[in-house]
Design a protein around this motif. Structure first.
Motif, PDB file in Angstrom:
ATOM      1  N   UNK A   1     -53.526 -27.085 -42.422  1.00 10.80           N
ATOM      2  CA  UNK A   1     -52.261 -26.593 -42.971  1.00 10.80           C
ATOM      3  C   UNK A   1     -51.507 -25.712 -41.983  1.00 10.80           C
ATOM      4  N   UNK A   2     -50.188 -25.739 -42.116  1.00 11.12           N
ATOM      5  CA  UNK A   2     -49.345 -24.873 -41.308  1.00 11.12           C
ATOM      6  C   UNK A   2     -49.591 -23.405 -41.667  1.00 11.12           C
TER       7      UNK A   2
ATOM      8  N   UNK B   1     -66.362 -24.599 -51.864  1.00 13.47           N
ATOM      9  CA  UNK B   1     -65.287 -24.645 -52.850  1.00 13.47           C
ATOM     10  C   UNK B   1     -64.711 -26.053 -52.882  1.00 13.47           C
ATOM     11  N   UNK B   2     -64.491 -26.554 -54.077  1.00 16.28           N
ATOM     12  CA  UNK B   2     -64.089 -27.952 -54.233  1.00 16.28           C
ATOM     13  C   UNK B   2     -62.708 -28.222 -53.652  1.00 16.28           C
ATOM     14  N   UNK B   3     -61.864 -27.205 -53.637  1.00 16.77           N
ATOM     15  CA  UNK B   3     -60.495 -27.371 -53.152  1.00 16.77           C
ATOM     16  C   UNK B   3     -60.362 -26.737 -51.773  1.00 16.77           C
ATOM     17  N   UNK B   4     -60.081 -27.521 -50.776  1.00 18.94           N
ATOM     18  CA  UNK B   4     -59.812 -27.148 -49.395  1.00 18.94           C
ATOM     19  C   UNK B   4     -61.072 -26.924 -48.577  1.00 18.94           C
TER      20      UNK B   4
ATOM     21  N   UNK C   1     -60.177 -33.552 -55.937  1.00 19.78           N
ATOM     22  CA  UNK C   1     -59.314 -32.782 -55.041  1.00 19.78           C
ATOM     23  C   UNK C   1     -59.126 -33.511 -53.711  1.00 19.78           C
ATOM     24  N   UNK C   2     -60.173 -34.192 -53.274  1.00 16.42           N
ATOM     25  CA  UNK C   2     -60.100 -34.960 -52.035  1.00 16.42           C
ATOM     26  C   UNK C   2     -59.004 -36.017 -52.114  1.00 16.42           C
ATOM     27  N   UNK C   3     -58.829 -36.607 -53.287  1.00 17.66           N
ATOM     28  CA  UNK C   3     -57.784 -37.615 -53.469  1.00 17.66           C
ATOM     29  C   UNK C   3     -56.393 -36.998 -53.306  1.00 17.66           C
ATOM     30  N   UNK C   4     -56.223 -35.752 -53.756  1.00 19.90           N
ATOM     31  CA  UNK C   4     -54.935 -35.066 -53.604  1.00 19.90           C
ATOM     32  C   UNK C   4     -54.657 -34.816 -52.120  1.00 19.90           C
TER      33      UNK C   4
ATOM     34  N   UNK D   1     -44.412 -21.450 -48.685  1.00 18.73           N
ATOM     35  CA  UNK D   1     -45.783 -21.828 -48.301  1.00 18.73           C
ATOM     36  C   UNK D   1     -46.629 -20.631 -47.871  1.00 18.73           C
ATOM     37  N   UNK D   2     -47.881 -20.604 -48.370  1.00 15.40           N
ATOM     38  CA  UNK D   2     -48.812 -19.528 -48.021  1.00 15.40           C
ATOM     39  C   UNK D   2     -49.901 -19.995 -47.068  1.00 15.40           C
ATOM     40  N   UNK D   3     -50.052 -21.329 -46.870  1.00 11.06           N
ATOM     41  CA  UNK D   3     -50.993 -21.851 -45.899  1.00 11.06           C
ATOM     42  C   UNK D   3     -52.457 -21.624 -46.223  1.00 11.06           C
ATOM     43  N   UNK D   4     -52.783 -21.336 -47.475  1.00  9.93           N
ATOM     44  CA  UNK D   4     -54.169 -21.033 -47.866  1.00  9.93           C
ATOM     45  C   UNK D   4     -54.908 -22.300 -48.283  1.00  9.93           C
ATOM     46  N   UNK D   5     -54.360 -23.028 -49.251  1.00 12.53           N
ATOM     47  CA  UNK D   5     -54.831 -24.358 -49.623  1.00 12.53           C
ATOM     48  C   UNK D   5     -53.578 -25.204 -49.864  1.00 12.53           C
ATOM     49  N   UNK D   6     -53.769 -26.483 -50.062  1.00  8.12           N
ATOM     50  CA  UNK D   6     -52.624 -27.356 -50.311  1.00  8.12           C
ATOM     51  C   UNK D   6     -51.863 -26.862 -51.542  1.00  8.12           C
ATOM     52  N   UNK D   7     -50.557 -26.707 -51.400  1.00  6.84           N
ATOM     53  CA  UNK D   7     -49.728 -26.255 -52.517  1.00  6.84           C
ATOM     54  C   UNK D   7     -49.654 -24.763 -52.695  1.00  6.84           C
ATOM     55  N   UNK D   8     -50.442 -23.997 -51.952  1.00 11.22           N
ATOM     56  CA  UNK D   8     -50.463 -22.544 -52.161  1.00 11.22           C
ATOM     57  C   UNK D   8     -49.143 -21.923 -51.753  1.00 11.22           C
TER      58      UNK D   8
END
Length: 455
Positions: free
Chosen positions: A190-191, A240-243, A276-279, A157-164
């Protein structure tokens, strides 16, 4: 051999190759963004024949790390694309949106006659994206997997966005860790990034390598919204659309709940952000291990905001002249494309309005021009005067700053060499100097196209 095929001397276009006698692995395949001279690199003949690439590892789903994948596939790549499950979900959303915007921009340019190219063409289209998506192979964190014979990899985990993730590659016993984009300890959802993996070589980002994030100023955003609503204007937030969209919505909910800003309509005008909000919603529903303990519940914030989702083009057009004070959150975060550009064209000339910038603005983007005080910006072949109030809220950034980068680097024993990438020249050079001066480690800012040995 390690080759720096992107994000060297600039903050976008991440692309790194590991070549051995058994094959070639690519870490990230991102688009260049910002300055025209950088964007032209997206069209240049690749330094590496895509037919020769055996596998790709994607650290996360931001466009400057995954946006080149469809072009890679279009030009002959057919191997697996390894990433985390959430990254796979978000990459699908990001790439479809990217292709749609490129096709739409080409269409508008051809109809308007303002492109230098006849005809204007997209770098890739939706068909290329559909050929790319079946190649995605999701894998959980901390699981070793094969890339080519003698080369294995693992994601943490990189803690930048979900899944990063950070990517650790073991190449015939020599280990190379790629930071991807590192998050912050203060990310609301995120952690924090974990400890750095022990490695012989480290490739680290340097987006904020020459500075420390300022302390939070909650009144900055609240004051801008109150002033704008008070004069009958609308607040436009390129995000940004993600995070970033998720973090903006959580903060708007907090400010409204505590009475710091008036309860005005909040519109989310971005199909990509809605997807992305749904994810992110699913991450809360499944109690993802990536979520910080005690993180504000995104679902509650969305329910109580009574968010107005704008999915169709007609609804977006109506928001160009909303008719009442409101807040519009729309992509992209640096105003390089998408619906936010149309909103800017209509709202920048009106001094009652306000544009709030919420993160890093790369050189050459409209967001950077606004941040630097431009009095006019060019959109769709014409210049638009800037009379609206422009407010920068830097605390939304989810990139590690210089102190946080150094803390991550020193969380494991010294490597042989640290390669500093993914930053503007001054930022990368500053971080490399600090690594050398304060840690006594060998730190290098590689040149674009440079090759170095792994042994």
């Amino acid at each position: 051999m390690l080759s720096f095929l992107g994000a060297a001397g600039t903050v976008t276009g991440s692309r790194f190759a590991i070549s051995t006698g058994a094959g070639v692995s690519l870490v990230d395949a991102g688009l260049y963004q910002g300055l025209a001279e950088l964007r032209r690199r997206n069209w240049a003949a690749p330094d590496l024949d895509p037919h020769d690439v055996d596998a790709v590892v994607v650290t996360h789903a931001h466009l400057d790390h995954c946006g080149y994948l469809p072009r890679l596939v279009r030009d002959g790549f057919r191997g697996p694309i390894r990433c985390t499950p959430e990254t796979a979900e978000l990459v699908e959303i990001v790439l479809r949106d990217s292709a749609h915007l490129q096709e739409e921009d080409a269409r508008i340019a051809n109809e308007g006659g303002w492109s230098k190219h006849r005809p204007a063409l997209p770098l890739y289209g939706l068909e290329d994206v559909e050929r790319t998506l079946p190649l995605l192979q999701p894998l959980d964190f901390d699981r070793w997997f094969d890339l080519v014979p003698g080369t294995t990899a693992s994601l943490s985990p990189a803690g930048h966005i979900l899944g990063s993730s950070c990517a650790l590659l073991d190449v015939d016993g020599r280990r190379v860790v790629f930071s991807g984009d590192l998050g912050r300890g203060s990310h609301p959802l995120l952690r924090s990034p974990g400890q750095r993996a022990e490695a012989d070589l480290v490739v680290v980002e340097s987006t904020y390598g020459d500075r420390r994030h300022p302390p939070p100023e909650p009144e900055l955003l609240a004051g801008a919204i109150r002033r704008t609503v008070g004069r009958g204007g609308s607040v436009l937030i390129p995000a940004f659309a993600v995070d970033r969209t998720e973090l903006v919505l959580i903060e708007l909910h907090r400010l409204m709940t505590t009475g710091q800003i008036p309860r005005v309509p909040v519109h989310l005008d971005s199909p990509m952000a809605l997807a992305a909000l749904a994810v992110y919603r699913r991450a809360f529903e499944t109690h993802s291990c990536q979520l910080r303990a005690g993180a504000p519940d995104l679902r509650t914030a969305l329910d109580e905001l009574r968010l107005r989702a704008v999915a169709d083009a007609a609804g977006s057009i109506r928001l160009n002249r909303p008719g009442e004070p409101c807040i519009i959150v729309s992509a992209s975060g640096m105003a390089t494309g998408g619906r936010v550009v149309h909103h800017l064209a209509h709202q920048l000339p009106d001094p009652r309005n306000c544009v709030v910038l919420t993160g890093y603005q790369a050189a050459g983007t409209r967001g950077r021009q606004l941040l630097d005080g431009a009095r006019q910006v060019k959109m769709h072949g014409r210049y638009v005067p800037v009379r609206a109030e422009i407010v920068d809220v830097p605390t939304f950034s989810v990139h590690a700053d210089a102190e946080e980068l150094l803390a991550w680097l020193t969380s494991a024993p010294a490597p042989d060499t640290v390669y500093v990438v993914h930053g503007e020249p001054d930022s990368s050079a500053a971080l490399a100097r600090r690594i050398d001066d304060e840690l006594g480690w060998c730190a290098v800012v590689p040149r674009l196209g440079e090759h170095v040995r792994l042994d």
